[in-house]
Design a protein around this motif. Structure first.
Motif, PDB file in Angstrom:
ATOM      1  N   SER A   1       3.950   1.615  -1.187  1.00 49.85           N
ATOM      2  CA  SER A   1       4.573   1.788  -2.502  1.00 49.85           C
ATOM      3  C   SER A   1       3.576   2.332  -3.510  1.00 49.85           C
ATOM      4  N   HIS A   2       2.359   1.827  -3.480  1.00 57.38           N
ATOM      5  CA  HIS A   2       1.310   2.312  -4.380  1.00 57.38           C
ATOM      6  C   HIS A   2       1.082   3.811  -4.162  1.00 57.38           C
ATOM      7  N   ASN A   3       0.943   4.218  -2.917  1.00 52.42           N
ATOM      8  CA  ASN A   3       0.714   5.632  -2.603  1.00 52.42           C
ATOM      9  C   ASN A   3       1.899   6.501  -2.997  1.00 52.42           C
TER      10      ASN A   3
ATOM     11  N   MET B   1       0.820  -1.178   0.000  1.00 53.44           N
ATOM     12  CA  MET B   1       0.000   0.000   0.000  1.00 53.44           C
ATOM     13  C   MET B   1       0.883   1.269   0.000  1.00 53.44           C
TER      14      MET B   1
ATOM     15  N   ILE C   1       1.735   6.980  -6.811  1.00 57.94           N
ATOM     16  CA  ILE C   1       0.698   7.967  -7.154  1.00 57.94           C
ATOM     17  C   ILE C   1       1.203   9.379  -6.870  1.00 57.94           C
TER      18      ILE C   1
END
Length: 104
Positions: free
Chosen positions: A3-5, A1, A8
């Motif tokens: 890394s995803h943020n 989560m 983005i």
């Protein structure tokens, strides 16, 4: 989560600062499959060594003669990153943050 943020956030930052990145002109002997928001393909006279030049691109990064380019109107959802190798058939010109007067 996390890394995803972070990804983005990095994409948003890239979009926000894209105009400040180095502007790129690509000159080529052959037509290239480069397009996107703000990108223009410009034909050159037949007497020139290069037959096309492209404006409306920004430099993402460069490594060992390979340039990673984004259309000036790039969005992370829909637009590609173009990978162009400098060679005797392709010339890359870089400019500080904006395209030179009279280009594009």
């Amino acid at each position: 989560m996390y890394s995803h943020n972070q990804g983005i956030a990095a994409a948003r930052q890239l979009v926000a600062t894209l105009q400040a990145r180095s502007a790129v002109e690509v000159f080529s002997v052959n037509r290239l499959a480069i397009s996107g928001t703000g990108v223009k393909e410009n034909p050159l006279p037949a007497r020139n060594f290069y037959h096309y030049y492209y404006t409306g691109l920004r430099l993402l990064t460069m490594r060992s003669g390979t340039y990673y380019l984004l259309p000036v109107g790039w969005t992370p959802k829909n637009d590609p990153t173009y990978i162009v190798d400098s060679s005797d058939q392709v010339r890359i010109n870089l400019y500080g943050g904006v395209q030179p007067v009279g280009s594009g």
